[in-house]
Design a protein around this motif. Sequence first.
Motif, PDB file in Angstrom:
ATOM      1  N   PHE A   1      -9.039   8.691 -42.894  1.00 57.44           N
ATOM      2  CA  PHE A   1      -9.374   9.089 -44.261  1.00 57.44           C
ATOM      3  C   PHE A   1     -10.883   9.259 -44.411  1.00 57.44           C
ATOM      4  CE2 PHE A   1     -10.591   7.661 -48.602  1.00 57.44           C
ATOM      5  CZ  PHE A   1     -10.119   8.767 -49.302  1.00 57.44           C
ATOM      6  N   ASP A   2     -11.633   8.300 -43.908  1.00 59.37           N
ATOM      7  CA  ASP A   2     -13.098   8.378 -44.006  1.00 59.37           C
ATOM      8  C   ASP A   2     -13.639   9.608 -43.277  1.00 59.37           C
ATOM      9  OD1 ASP A   2     -13.083   6.033 -45.455  1.00 59.37           O
ATOM     10  OD2 ASP A   2     -13.546   4.743 -43.731  1.00 59.37           O
ATOM     11  N   LEU A   3     -13.085   9.901 -42.097  1.00 64.03           N
ATOM     12  CA  LEU A   3     -13.532  11.065 -41.329  1.00 64.03           C
ATOM     13  C   LEU A   3     -13.156  12.367 -42.033  1.00 64.03           C
ATOM     14  CD1 LEU A   3     -12.586   9.843 -37.736  1.00 64.03           C
ATOM     15  CD2 LEU A   3     -14.907  10.259 -38.588  1.00 64.03           C
ATOM     16  N   PHE A   4     -11.981  12.393 -42.639  1.00 66.74           N
ATOM     17  CA  PHE A   4     -11.544  13.583 -43.386  1.00 66.74           C
ATOM     18  C   PHE A   4     -12.479  13.839 -44.572  1.00 66.74           C
ATOM     19  CE2 PHE A   4      -9.126  15.576 -46.809  1.00 66.74           C
ATOM     20  CZ  PHE A   4      -8.547  16.662 -46.169  1.00 66.74           C
ATOM     21  N   VAL A   5     -12.745  12.787 -45.346  1.00 68.99           N
ATOM     22  CA  VAL A   5     -13.632  12.910 -46.515  1.00 68.99           C
ATOM     23  C   VAL A   5     -15.027  13.360 -46.073  1.00 68.99           C
ATOM     24  CG1 VAL A   5     -14.787  11.622 -48.360  1.00 68.99           C
ATOM     25  CG2 VAL A   5     -12.346  11.245 -47.907  1.00 68.99           C
ATOM     26  N   MET A   6     -15.512  12.763 -44.994  1.00 64.03           N
ATOM     27  CA  MET A   6     -16.841  13.122 -44.491  1.00 64.03           C
ATOM     28  C   MET A   6     -16.908  14.601 -44.122  1.00 64.03           C
ATOM     29  SD  MET A   6     -18.886  11.583 -41.162  1.00 64.03           S
ATOM     30  CE  MET A   6     -18.485   9.896 -41.646  1.00 64.03           C
ATOM     31  N   LEU A   7     -15.876  15.090 -43.418  1.00 62.66           N
ATOM     32  CA  LEU A   7     -15.880  16.495 -43.017  1.00 62.66           C
ATOM     33  C   LEU A   7     -15.866  17.415 -44.234  1.00 62.66           C
ATOM     34  CD1 LEU A   7     -15.682  18.819 -41.027  1.00 62.66           C
ATOM     35  CD2 LEU A   7     -13.190  18.516 -41.034  1.00 62.66           C
ATOM     36  N   MET A   8     -15.017  17.122 -45.211  1.00 65.65           N
ATOM     37  CA  MET A   8     -14.916  17.988 -46.381  1.00 65.65           C
ATOM     38  C   MET A   8     -16.251  18.037 -47.136  1.00 65.65           C
ATOM     39  SD  MET A   8     -11.998  19.237 -46.017  1.00 65.65           S
ATOM     40  CE  MET A   8     -11.341  18.826 -44.404  1.00 65.65           C
ATOM     41  N   ARG A   9     -16.919  16.921 -47.248  1.00 68.49           N
ATOM     42  CA  ARG A   9     -18.202  16.882 -47.959  1.00 68.49           C
ATOM     43  C   ARG A   9     -19.301  17.610 -47.180  1.00 68.49           C
ATOM     44  NH1 ARG A   9     -17.618  10.598 -50.084  1.00 68.49           N
ATOM     45  NH2 ARG A   9     -16.359  11.111 -51.927  1.00 68.49           N
TER      46      ARG A   9
END
Length: 371
Positions: free
Chosen positions: A254-262
């Motif tokens: 989840f953290d990696l997904f959020v980081m990529l989107m941002r």
Amino acid sequence: MFSQVIGQTDIKMRLISEARTGRIPHAVLFSGTPGCGKLALAVSYARYLLCQQPDEYDACGKCPSCKILAQYAHPDLHFTFPIIRYKNAESSVSDVYLDYWRQRLQTGLYFDLDDWLTDMKAGNQQALIYSAEAGLIQRKLSLKSSLGGRKIMIIWMPEKMNAECANKILKLLEEPPEQTHFLMVSDEPEKILPTIISRTQQIEIKGIEYSCMVEVLSKIYPEEQAKAAARNSGGSYTTALKSLDASQDNQLFFDLFVMLMRLSYQKKIKEMRKWSEQIASMGRERQKNFLTYCQRLIRENFMYNFRHPELNYMTTSETDFAKKFARFVNERNVIKIMEELSNAQRDIEQNVNPKMVFFDFALKMIVLLLQ
């Protein structure tokens, strides 16, 4: 035993009926998606055919034949399966890895090629069924039955046979030894020689029913986790298990997904490159699990836009993020995002450099999020 097979009641009854009425084909091809229970059905069918006292529902589990088969060491049940090359082509036969194979079967009858490659410590090597295997199969089946009954050859993933092996197997299927049965288990039957397929009775196995999946998973995991895994499994028990085993990684994913989107939205190329390097260091299986997680979250965010909470299956953190992010996943880009994730997963499975795969995907997200 058939009791080990999850769901698939109609197929079980069909196989048992054929056995009890003596209408047993000399070659059967079980096909379907990974994790639907094809191998479990084939092994259970073999056990039933070799059992000395079968009843109307299953093998007895008590006769000498059943007791030997419990260790997968029955002298009249043979296995062929893909292996990594051993020394040279002439020595590359399934029996070299038979101990590993029996251990895998004793662990459970639901697994996929990646699990088997891990057992063999294959690394980046590809698994095949080499030409030498055909000669070994012929020698095994030319011998008389040790217990005076049937002989059964289970071929797991016959689509992995090289051309020479496949042609030799075809000759065996055309003139099978007396009281010999071939049970083939395939993920991709379209890759098998058409002439081989034409000499088998084909049984297509559908995905496991949702209710059956939940019932089994709920015995191991909390009910809500079991339901979510069953819903996203596509009828595959192995997929469900892997998603549940990977749940401990979900916060990281989840953290990696959020980081990529941002980072993609902000067009921070340098940081995106570091992000791709972090993913590349995780190992192939976790990379694949991460991409599967991303596909789920993209679907959930797309569905979030329809304002039907009962259709969403997200954690509190995922839901909070979706409140602001979901509008960026819409009918203009959702299919393309899913295609890019699928392509990335394919590339990882084919051992493409993960740094390149994930950085390329990250760059594409810059454009896709603005559509």
